[in-house]
Design an enzyme around this catalytic site. Structure first.
Site, PDB file in Angstrom:
ATOM      1  N   HIS A 231       0.598  -1.423   0.085  1.00 53.30           N
ATOM      2  CA  HIS A 231       0.071  -0.512   0.349  1.00 53.30           C
ATOM      3  C   HIS A 231       0.824   1.214  -0.480  1.00 53.30           C
ATOM      4  O   HIS A 231       0.435   1.604  -0.359  1.00 53.30           O
ATOM      5  CB  HIS A 231      -1.051   0.100   1.152  1.00 53.30           C
ATOM      6  CG  HIS A 231      -0.249   0.674   2.902  1.00 53.30           C
ATOM      7  ND1 HIS A 231       0.195  -0.755   3.059  1.00 53.30           N
ATOM      8  CD2 HIS A 231      -0.571   1.190   3.023  1.00 53.30           C
ATOM      9  CE1 HIS A 231       0.852  -0.784   4.322  1.00 53.30           C
ATOM     10  NE2 HIS A 231       0.572   1.098   4.374  1.00 53.30           N
ATOM     11  N   ASP A 232       2.125   1.276   0.828  1.00 52.77           N
ATOM     12  CA  ASP A 232       2.917   2.742   0.754  1.00 52.77           C
ATOM     13  C   ASP A 232       3.741   2.694   0.399  1.00 52.77           C
ATOM     14  O   ASP A 232       4.907   3.215  -0.034  1.00 52.77           O
ATOM     15  CB  ASP A 232       3.427   2.562   2.085  1.00 52.77           C
ATOM     16  CG  ASP A 232       2.396   3.599   2.817  1.00 52.77           C
ATOM     17  OD1 ASP A 232       1.939   4.350   2.499  1.00 52.77           O
ATOM     18  OD2 ASP A 232       1.986   3.361   4.037  1.00 52.77           O
TER      19      ASP A 232
ATOM     20  N   LYS B 268       6.303   5.084  -0.925  1.00 50.41           N
ATOM     21  CA  LYS B 268       7.035   6.370  -0.784  1.00 50.41           C
ATOM     22  C   LYS B 268       8.300   6.251  -1.414  1.00 50.41           C
ATOM     23  O   LYS B 268       9.034   6.823  -0.440  1.00 50.41           O
ATOM     24  CB  LYS B 268       7.006   5.726   1.253  1.00 50.41           C
ATOM     25  CG  LYS B 268       5.202   6.310   1.688  1.00 50.41           C
ATOM     26  CD  LYS B 268       5.406   5.816   2.928  1.00 50.41           C
ATOM     27  CE  LYS B 268       4.085   6.718   3.850  1.00 50.41           C
ATOM     28  NZ  LYS B 268       3.954   5.920   5.532  1.00 50.41           N
TER      29      LYS B 268
ATOM     30  N   HIS C 180       2.687  10.058  -2.585  1.00 49.93           N
ATOM     31  CA  HIS C 180       2.732   8.322  -3.319  1.00 49.93           C
ATOM     32  C   HIS C 180       1.994   7.705  -2.765  1.00 49.93           C
ATOM     33  O   HIS C 180       1.916   6.451  -3.938  1.00 49.93           O
ATOM     34  CB  HIS C 180       3.328   8.295  -1.187  1.00 49.93           C
ATOM     35  CG  HIS C 180       2.261   7.839  -0.319  1.00 49.93           C
ATOM     36  ND1 HIS C 180       1.685   8.694   0.257  1.00 49.93           N
ATOM     37  CD2 HIS C 180       1.835   6.959  -0.357  1.00 49.93           C
ATOM     38  CE1 HIS C 180       0.528   8.242   1.222  1.00 49.93           C
ATOM     39  NE2 HIS C 180       0.935   6.552   0.973  1.00 49.93           N
TER      40      HIS C 180
ATOM     41  N   HIS D 200      -6.199   3.958  -0.458  1.00 51.07           N
ATOM     42  CA  HIS D 200      -6.115   3.506   0.752  1.00 51.07           C
ATOM     43  C   HIS D 200      -5.913   4.784   1.954  1.00 51.07           C
ATOM     44  O   HIS D 200      -6.225   4.900   3.036  1.00 51.07           O
ATOM     45  CB  HIS D 200      -4.454   3.048   1.175  1.00 51.07           C
ATOM     46  CG  HIS D 200      -3.583   3.726   1.245  1.00 51.07           C
ATOM     47  ND1 HIS D 200      -2.763   3.544  -0.449  1.00 51.07           N
ATOM     48  CD2 HIS D 200      -2.620   3.925   2.080  1.00 51.07           C
ATOM     49  CE1 HIS D 200      -1.761   4.100   0.203  1.00 51.07           C
ATOM     50  NE2 HIS D 200      -1.190   4.603   1.936  1.00 51.07           N
ATOM     51  N   HIS D 201      -5.695   6.452   1.034  1.00 50.80           N
ATOM     52  CA  HIS D 201      -5.965   7.333   1.928  1.00 50.80           C
ATOM     53  C   HIS D 201      -7.655   8.229   1.610  1.00 50.80           C
ATOM     54  O   HIS D 201      -7.192   8.713   1.996  1.00 50.80           O
ATOM     55  CB  HIS D 201      -4.832   8.073   1.749  1.00 50.80           C
ATOM     56  CG  HIS D 201      -4.278   7.937   2.278  1.00 50.80           C
ATOM     57  ND1 HIS D 201      -3.902   8.092   3.612  1.00 50.80           N
ATOM     58  CD2 HIS D 201      -2.229   7.532   1.837  1.00 50.80           C
ATOM     59  CE1 HIS D 201      -2.692   7.650   4.498  1.00 50.80           C
ATOM     60  NE2 HIS D 201      -1.756   7.348   3.355  1.00 50.80           N
TER      61      HIS D 201
ATOM     62  N   ASP E 258      -4.874   1.100   7.917  1.00 46.43           N
ATOM     63  CA  ASP E 258      -3.487   1.189   8.365  1.00 46.43           C
ATOM     64  C   ASP E 258      -3.024   3.198   9.161  1.00 46.43           C
ATOM     65  O   ASP E 258      -2.324   2.901  10.188  1.00 46.43           O
ATOM     66  CB  ASP E 258      -3.393   2.822   7.288  1.00 46.43           C
ATOM     67  CG  ASP E 258      -2.041   3.183   6.360  1.00 46.43           C
ATOM     68  OD1 ASP E 258      -0.981   2.424   7.087  1.00 46.43           O
ATOM     69  OD2 ASP E 258      -2.146   4.235   5.997  1.00 46.43           O
TER      70      ASP E 258
END
Length: 358
Positions: free
Chosen positions: A215-216, A219, A244, A274-275, A303
């Site tokens: 998911h990240d 970054k 990201h 996911h944000h 998260d």
């Protein structure tokens, strides 16, 4: 009778006429072990007790107790007729009997009076053909299992590489490395233990949990000065940090090998969304409500839960009670009410899971 280990299997001859059994048996006894049965019931009993070595069944149609056609009917559901050639011994061949016999799986007919060289040639040829097919099936199955094993190894390697990359990004972000595993396990538990996983197969859920690990991944494109900043980000820095999500989805889409993984489509969606938040105040696309996929919603909550309950470079860990209050009060953004209901129902299990992973 010779030791069966030195012969090419057993031919079972079933006929109520002892002379017919002896004649047929003599044709094959040099090459095969020959077993005899005087009626259909004896035939079935023999196959039940010692049928693994039978390479051909030669059976008379007309017999007392259980006739040849009835034997075929009883054998058909067992799968025996698919692997062992069967020859019907008969003095006459009516079209109705032949049609039923072939439908049940009979390979050929042996017509009385028996012509020895015709019978031996037919039976041996069919046995050799069937044995060749068995060897071919076994070879194909061995190759299939080998390919599956290799595919599983490749999948495990890919997952390992994904975990390693995601964990490396975590360390760069100042995390301990457990975040990846916790997000995976949180997602898997939510989808298997609550209604959020309805309509998803076990394979889908495994793929989503593996996708959650990535998911990240975006970054990796965020400068250290922003990613590792111990204090609060400025509005300008936060705008960079927000990228990201898009960069993660684009990165995953740019890796050709990813497209062959079952987790691929979930990973791209989760990395980008996911944000997002239920009320449309998330980023990058401002999706609202059910526009956000279930898997992205679950990973989003995972998260947040992990961020609250874990120590980060910019904050200490909140207590479990405080973390739950903040999620319930919407201090970390709006979530699907059904998702929150499911989350609070299994949160004790999640807390125990976190305890084991810590």
């Amino acid at each position: 009778m010779s030791d069966a280990k030195h012969k090419a299997g057993t031919i079972l001859v079933v006929d109520d006429d002892a002379i017919s059994r002896a004649i047929i048996g003599n044709l094959f006894e040099a090459e095969y072990e020959v077993a005899e049965a005087a009626n259909g019931q004896e035939c079935l009993d023999y196959l039940m007790s010692d049928g693994n070595h039978v390479v051909a069944l030669l059976i008379d149609i007309m017999m007392p107790r259980v006739d040849g056609i009835e034997v075929l009917h009883r054998l058909a559901p067992t799968g025996f007729l698919e692997h062992v050639p069967v020859f019907l011994i008969t003095a006459e061949r009516t079209s109705s009997v032949m049609e039923e016999a072939y439908r049940l799986g009979v390979m050929d007919f042996i017509v009385k009076p028996i012509i020895p060289f015709v019978v031996t040639r037919r039976v041996r040829s069919v046995i050799e053909l069937c044995e060749s097919r068995k060897r071919l099936r076994n070879t194909v199955e061995d190759q299939r299992l080998e390919l599956l094993e290799r595919a599983q190894q490749i999948i495990e390697l890919n997952v390992g590489m994904i975990e390693a990359l995601s964990t490396a990004i975590e360390f760069r972000d100042g995390e301990s490395g457990g975040h990846v595993r916790r997000i995976h396990d949180f997602t898997h538990l939510m989808l298997t233990r609550t209604s959020m996983g309805e309509g998803l197969s076990d394979e889908d859920i495994d793929d989503i949990a593996h996708a959650a690990i990535m998911h990240d991944v975006g970054k990796i494109a965020i400068p250290d000065a922003i990613l590792c900043k111990p204090g609060r980000l400025t509005p300008e820095e936060f705008e960079v940090m927000k990228t990201h999500t898009v960069q993660g989805a684009e990165l995953l889409e740019s890796i050709p090998q990813m497209r062959g993984l079952g987790a691929y489509r979930y990973a791209v969606d989760i990395a980008r969304h996911h944000h997002e938040r239920w009320d449309g105040r998330g980023y990058p696309d401002g999706l609202v409500g059910d526009q956000i996929t279930i898997w992205s919603q679950v990973v989003s909550l995972a998260d947040v839960y992990d961020a609250l309950t874990s120590k980060r470079v910019y904050k200490a860990a909140f207590t479990r009670e405080e973390s739950l209050r903040m999620i319930a009060d919407g201090e970390c953004g709006a979530f699907n009410p059904k998702l929150l209901e499911s989350f609070f129902a299994v949160e004790p299990e999640l807390a125990a899971l976190y305890e084991r992973l810590s």
